[in-house]
Design an enzyme around this catalytic site. Structure first.
Site, PDB file in Angstrom:
ATOM      1  N   THR A   1     -20.350  24.368  -2.708  1.00  0.00           N
ATOM      2  CA  THR A   1     -20.498  25.117  -3.966  1.00  0.00           C
ATOM      3  C   THR A   1     -21.974  25.463  -4.199  1.00  0.00           C
ATOM      4  O   THR A   1     -22.317  26.604  -4.526  1.00  0.00           O
ATOM      5  CB  THR A   1     -19.920  24.326  -5.154  1.00  0.00           C
TER       6      THR A   1
ATOM      7  N   GLN B   1      -9.740  29.896 -12.452  1.00  0.00           N
ATOM      8  CA  GLN B   1      -9.522  29.604 -11.036  1.00  0.00           C
ATOM      9  C   GLN B   1      -8.651  30.674 -10.370  1.00  0.00           C
ATOM     10  O   GLN B   1      -8.798  30.952  -9.181  1.00  0.00           O
ATOM     11  CB  GLN B   1      -8.868  28.220 -10.906  1.00  0.00           C
TER      12      GLN B   1
ATOM     13  N   LYS C   1      -5.597  23.599 -11.921  1.00  0.00           N
ATOM     14  CA  LYS C   1      -6.701  22.706 -12.303  1.00  0.00           C
ATOM     15  C   LYS C   1      -6.090  21.458 -12.925  1.00  0.00           C
ATOM     16  O   LYS C   1      -4.957  21.489 -13.395  1.00  0.00           O
ATOM     17  CB  LYS C   1      -7.605  23.396 -13.327  1.00  0.00           C
TER      18      LYS C   1
ATOM     19  N   ASP D   1     -14.068  17.923  -8.888  1.00  0.00           N
ATOM     20  CA  ASP D   1     -14.793  18.678  -9.926  1.00  0.00           C
ATOM     21  C   ASP D   1     -15.687  17.637 -10.598  1.00  0.00           C
ATOM     22  O   ASP D   1     -15.982  16.592  -9.975  1.00  0.00           O
ATOM     23  CB  ASP D   1     -13.801  19.332 -10.918  1.00  0.00           C
TER      24      ASP D   1
HETATM   25  P1  NDP Z   1     -20.704  16.263 -10.987  1.00  0.00           P
HETATM   26  O1  NDP Z   1     -19.867  15.306 -11.736  1.00  0.00           O
HETATM   27  O2  NDP Z   1     -21.102  15.963  -9.597  1.00  0.00           O
HETATM   28  O3  NDP Z   1     -22.044  16.570 -11.812  1.00  0.00           O
HETATM   29  C1  NDP Z   1     -22.014  17.079 -13.098  1.00  0.00           C
HETATM   30  C2  NDP Z   1     -23.427  17.202 -13.615  1.00  0.00           C
HETATM   31  O4  NDP Z   1     -23.417  17.914 -14.858  1.00  0.00           O
HETATM   32  C3  NDP Z   1     -24.078  15.879 -13.895  1.00  0.00           C
HETATM   33  O5  NDP Z   1     -25.468  15.978 -13.728  1.00  0.00           O
HETATM   34  C4  NDP Z   1     -23.702  15.643 -15.359  1.00  0.00           C
HETATM   35  O6  NDP Z   1     -24.571  14.774 -16.049  1.00  0.00           O
HETATM   36  C5  NDP Z   1     -23.825  17.032 -15.910  1.00  0.00           C
HETATM   37  N1  NDP Z   1     -22.929  17.187 -17.053  1.00  0.00           N
HETATM   38  C6  NDP Z   1     -21.586  16.993 -17.073  1.00  0.00           C
HETATM   39  N2  NDP Z   1     -21.103  17.154 -18.308  1.00  0.00           N
HETATM   40  C7  NDP Z   1     -22.158  17.458 -19.069  1.00  0.00           C
HETATM   41  C8  NDP Z   1     -22.311  17.743 -20.435  1.00  0.00           C
HETATM   42  N3  NDP Z   1     -21.254  17.763 -21.281  1.00  0.00           N
HETATM   43  N4  NDP Z   1     -23.548  18.045 -20.890  1.00  0.00           N
HETATM   44  C9  NDP Z   1     -24.614  18.042 -20.045  1.00  0.00           C
HETATM   45  N5  NDP Z   1     -24.527  17.761 -18.735  1.00  0.00           N
HETATM   46  C10 NDP Z   1     -23.322  17.488 -18.265  1.00  0.00           C
HETATM   47  O7  NDP Z   1     -19.925  17.658 -11.076  1.00  0.00           O
HETATM   48  P2  NDP Z   1     -20.082  18.954 -10.175  1.00  0.00           P
HETATM   49  O8  NDP Z   1     -21.495  19.109  -9.752  1.00  0.00           O
HETATM   50  O9  NDP Z   1     -19.011  18.928  -9.169  1.00  0.00           O
HETATM   51  O10 NDP Z   1     -19.699  20.093 -11.226  1.00  0.00           O
HETATM   52  C11 NDP Z   1     -20.663  20.760 -12.031  1.00  0.00           C
HETATM   53  C12 NDP Z   1     -20.090  22.086 -12.510  1.00  0.00           C
HETATM   54  O11 NDP Z   1     -19.764  22.900 -11.370  1.00  0.00           O
HETATM   55  C13 NDP Z   1     -18.800  21.989 -13.322  1.00  0.00           C
HETATM   56  O12 NDP Z   1     -18.782  23.028 -14.284  1.00  0.00           O
HETATM   57  C14 NDP Z   1     -17.720  22.239 -12.288  1.00  0.00           C
HETATM   58  O13 NDP Z   1     -16.528  22.728 -12.880  1.00  0.00           O
HETATM   59  C15 NDP Z   1     -18.406  23.318 -11.451  1.00  0.00           C
HETATM   60  N6  NDP Z   1     -17.856  23.493 -10.114  1.00  0.00           N
HETATM   61  C16 NDP Z   1     -17.797  22.464  -9.226  1.00  0.00           C
HETATM   62  C17 NDP Z   1     -17.289  22.664  -7.951  1.00  0.00           C
HETATM   63  C18 NDP Z   1     -17.319  21.607  -6.911  1.00  0.00           C
HETATM   64  O14 NDP Z   1     -17.020  21.928  -5.750  1.00  0.00           O
HETATM   65  N7  NDP Z   1     -17.654  20.374  -7.217  1.00  0.00           N
HETATM   66  C19 NDP Z   1     -16.735  23.983  -7.554  1.00  0.00           C
HETATM   67  C20 NDP Z   1     -16.924  25.015  -8.541  1.00  0.00           C
HETATM   68  C21 NDP Z   1     -17.432  24.753  -9.779  1.00  0.00           C
HETATM   69  P3  NDP Z   1     -24.083  13.254 -16.381  1.00  0.00           P
HETATM   70  O15 NDP Z   1     -24.119  12.539 -15.070  1.00  0.00           O
HETATM   71  O16 NDP Z   1     -25.059  12.775 -17.367  1.00  0.00           O
HETATM   72  O17 NDP Z   1     -22.686  13.386 -16.933  1.00  0.00           O
END
Ligand code: NDP
Length: 448
Positions: free
Chosen positions: A212, A114, A129, A169
């Site tokens: 994002t 970050q 974080k 996140d």
């Molecule tokens: P959400 O919780 O909205 O969604 C996460 C998604 O990823 C879900 O579909 C989830 O599936 C899947 N997922 C999570 N953990 C795992 C795993 N161990 N194996 C497989 N699939 C997994 O999170 P975000 O969309 O906010 O975040 C997604 C990524 O983007 C992360 O790496 C986060 O750090 C990054 N990010 C997010 C930002 C934001 O503004 N939100 C900014 C910058 C980066 P399931 O529902 O089955 O768990």
């Protein structure tokens, strides 16, 4: 040792000894160090100042107990974290993650990354974080609320609009931010921009939810333009189906591409006709369901168990938007064999170091997370600005600023890549551009 620079190898050995067993954190440090070799060679002042030894050590690492009552009146205990990694260029800023895999290694890797990401946005934000090993899946609204209140009852001591401003996140969206904000205000009596990702009725910014995913596509669009190419007619595969994935799908489609696959942690869907995003939104944003329910609404699509299989699907552009280390070397090789041209990271550290190397040596144009997914935190920065001036900008204004920020991140990463590494190596470019600004600020402030 693998970094191949005596000084960086020595510092990395100390980081390994001090953080034994923290594999995600060590991976993130190693990835950055590998790209800093030309900086160390050109800038003896940086080496002498000790900035690199300092930057790997968090300014503060807070761990706390979170006790909350479930719907049966039974006490549940989770572990809460906040790392305040670096405040050289602004107040700590970074999301909160709620997922059972959260531990100190995950929080430290995210906080470390970050620092550079926030620096790349050009906005005055330091790196932080946090999160907890609490699993929101299967919990009632009331349980999520009690957890968030218990979490904030401890966290409030360490945050503030000019000190540390958390956001969402994995597992933390508008609902959780609302509960956390309400508790902060209840305890402190202070209505301030202490969190971003807030609801629009109490200080949130338009386009923060989309930022994002949209930003990722704006960044990818800059990569495409550099190759005289565009999203038009491209086949795109997106992992995940959460906040980032959904809005990456929306913007890719708006820019003329066809998204054929999305996933969650159980499996993936394939829709050769193009994903119907309204169906995904109804499942994921509406009822917090599972991605396999998509085939109930779209019977011509298929669902396959196991999330990694998604990388077997042929595509021009791959946008990993789920979680760390979701693409390993074997997955990268499958994508390369199927002709992928662009890989751009929406999730944090979704590709292993070996996977990144495979993409780079195969000539795949690769957009690293620190640069490509910075649109979320950049728009959080814009939310902080709006809170400070007590005004709200229109969606068009915020979106335009976001697009401009993503272009300047791309330009800066690309320029640093040309200056210090090879032209298309945006991994090195992003790390170096992000690092140099923070390093200069640390040295100017007497970081000896
Ligand atoms: P959400 O919780 O909205 O969604 C996460 C998604 O990823 C879900 O579909 C989830 O599936 C899947 N997922 C999570 N953990 C795992 C795993 N161990 N194996 C497989 N699939 C997994 O999170 P975000 O969309 O906010 O975040 C997604 C990524 O983007 C992360 O790496 C986060 O750090 C990054 N990010 C997010 C930002 C934001 O503004 N939100 C900014 C910058 C980066 P399931 O529902 O089955 O768990």
């Amino acid at each position: 040792m693998e970094i191949n620079n005596a000084y960086l190898d020595e510092v990395y050995a100390r980081v390994c000894a001090r953080n034994a067993g923290e594999k995600e954190f060590l991976q993130a440090v190693k990835e950055v160090f590998t790209t800093l070799i030309p900086v160390v060679e050109k800038r003896p002042d940086i080496v002498e100042s000790g900035v690199i030894e300092q930057i790997v050590e968090p300014e503060r690492f807070i761990q706390f107990r979170v006790a909350w009552l479930d719907d049966n009146g039974k006490m549940q205990i989770n572990r809460g974290f906040r790392v305040q990694y670096n405040s050289a260029i602004g107040p700590y800023k970074g999301g909160l993650r709620l997922h059972p895999s959260v531990c100190s290694s995950v929080i430290k890797f995210l906080g470390f990354e970050q620092i550079f990401k926030n620096s790349l946005t050009g906005l005055p934000m330091g790196g932080g974080k946090g999160g907890s090993d609490f699993d929101p899946k299967g919990k009632s609204d009331a349980e999520v609320m009690r957890f968030c209140q218990a979490f904030m009852t401890e966290l409030f001591k360490y945050i503030g609009p000019n000190e540390d401003v958390p956001a969402g996140d994995i597992g933390v969206g508008a609902r959780e931010i609302g509960y956390l904000f309400g508790q902060y205000k209840r305890i402190t009596g202070d209505f301030s921009g202490v969190l971003t990702g807030k609801g629009l009725t109490y200080g949130g910014s338009l386009v923060r939810k989309q930022a994002t995913g949209y930003g990722l596509c704006y960044f990818t669009n800059n990569m495409l333009k550099a190759k005289n190419d565009s999203f038009k007619g491209k086949t795109v595969v997106i992992s995940g189906s959460g906040n980032v994935a959904i809005y990456a799908c929306e913007k890719s489609t708006q820019l003329g591409a066809k998204v054929v696959a999305m996933s969650d942690s159980n499996g993936y869907i394939y829709d050769a006709d193009g994903i119907k995003l309204d169906v995904v939104k109804a499942i994921k944003e509406g009822r917090r369901g599972r991605i396999k329910e998509y085939i109930d609404a779209v019977p011509t699509a298929t669902y396959t168990d196991g999330c990694r299989g998604i990388w077997n699907i042929k595509c021009d552009i791959a946008l990993p938007c789920a979680t760390q280390n979701e693409i390993d070397e074997a997955d990268a090789k499958k994508l390369i064999a199927n002709g992928v041209k662009y890989v751009c990271e929406g999730a944090n550290m979704p590709s292993t170091i070996e996977a990144i190397n495979a993409f780079l040596s195969a000539g795949v144009y690769f957009g690293p997370a620190k640069a490509a997914n910075a649109g979320g935190v950049a728009t959080s920065g814009l939310e902080m600005s709006q809170n400070s001036i007590r005004l709200s900008w229109t969606a068009e204004e915020v979106d335009q600023k976001l697009e401009g920020i993503m272009k300047s991140i791309y330009d800066n990463a690309s320029k640093a890549a040309k200056e210090y590494a090879t032209e298309d190596n945006l991994v090195a470019g992003a790390n170096i551009a992000g690092f140099l600004k923070v390093a200069e600020a640390m040295m100017a402030q007497g970081a000896l």
